[in-house]
Scaffold this motif. Sequence first.
Motif, PDB file in Angstrom:
ATOM      1  N   HIS A 135       0.855  -1.185   0.000  1.00 52.82           N
ATOM      2  CA  HIS A 135       0.000   0.000   0.000  1.00 52.82           C
ATOM      3  C   HIS A 135       0.892   1.236   0.000  1.00 52.82           C
ATOM      4  O   HIS A 135       1.866   1.304   0.741  1.00 52.82           O
ATOM      5  CB  HIS A 135      -0.883  -0.026   1.251  1.00 52.82           C
ATOM      6  N   HIS A 137       1.200   4.567   1.095  1.00 55.34           N
ATOM      7  CA  HIS A 137       0.530   5.299   2.169  1.00 55.34           C
ATOM      8  C   HIS A 137       0.664   6.810   1.974  1.00 55.34           C
ATOM      9  O   HIS A 137       1.758   7.352   2.071  1.00 55.34           O
ATOM     10  CB  HIS A 137       1.171   4.844   3.495  1.00 55.34           C
ATOM     11  N   HIS A 177       3.884   0.314   2.866  1.00 55.71           N
ATOM     12  CA  HIS A 177       3.859  -0.793   3.831  1.00 55.71           C
ATOM     13  C   HIS A 177       2.903  -1.862   3.319  1.00 55.71           C
ATOM     14  O   HIS A 177       2.102  -1.602   2.420  1.00 55.71           O
ATOM     15  CB  HIS A 177       3.451  -0.287   5.227  1.00 55.71           C
TER      16      HIS A 177
HETATM   17 CU   LIG Z   1      -0.792   3.050   5.558  1.00 59.41          CU
END
Ligand SMILES: [Cu+2]
Length: 320
Positions: A135, A137, A177
């Motif tokens: 992902h 972020h 992450h």
């Molecule tokens: Cu995140």
Amino acid sequence: MITRRQMLKATTMMLGGAGLLGAARRIGAAPPMKRMAPGAHGAMPGMAEHATTTAGGSHGRVVTPDGSSLPWKWEGGFKTFHLVAEPVKREFAPGLVVNCWGYNGQTPGPTIEAQEGDRVRIYVTNKLPEPTSVHWHGVLVPNGMDGVSGLTQRAIRPGETFKYEFTLRQHGTQMYHPHFDEMVQMAMGMMGFFVIHPRGPEEPRVDRDFAIMLSEWFVKPGAATPDPTVMSDFNLLTFNSRVFPGTEPLVVRRGQRVRIRIGNLSSMDAHPIHLHGHNFRTTGTDGGRIPTSAQLPETTARVPVGTTRDVESGGDCPEC
Ligand SMILES: [Cu+2]
């Protein structure tokens, strides 16, 4: 390579807050720093040696202490990166070797550096014993590229490679992450910075640009593998998965403008990060640059979970 002479001439900044007991220390009070040679940890069993060169072009300018930026190459108009999710042995401090998970032989994973407007392609190969996904972020991406297993994609199974592609439409300090078995994978050290540089020159100009990821771990005394079920009672707080005296100092010259990008993907805790002997302004978050009129002088930046903070100090700025 920095000579001892340059080291003494330079202003040495050190952040308080990292260490086995979270104790702030002044560099002057610390014992002589035994600098770990970059790549020295590569000699440890099970840890692959990876290029420590920064990204190509003019954008490999972030220094990730005790880490590196991820190399890239052009591929059909895409700035192309390759992340490998894999088990990693990390020496947190001399003699303290921890069985972690990370990317490309490192925890945190290598810093991805690109520029606003770039089309990026990121291959993610899974060498973990379980599925994963990545992902991005804080990065504004199309839904199908958001990396949430079971929701926006099927998880990347062990041995598989997944290709992410998107165009960068912002600049700032973002992160990456996993989004599969997050509690375990993040507690094992899987995270990294995704720095997007602005298209034009920055005002004011930054001379030294550092990135530090904060993490919390619980490694039972006598064990070498973190316990990912622990959610609050941590015994190791790390800067880029190192603890003092294993942490690399941030060496700068007097008069330089210095930016420190601080990221926090710990389980539960916000971390106040304090500088001794300098004040600074918080100039950005993972949401973007803070307007100059809203930047307050500070000596401590509170970095909540799931956020980044950019702090800047020195240079031509008269008050900071
Ligand atoms: Cu995140």
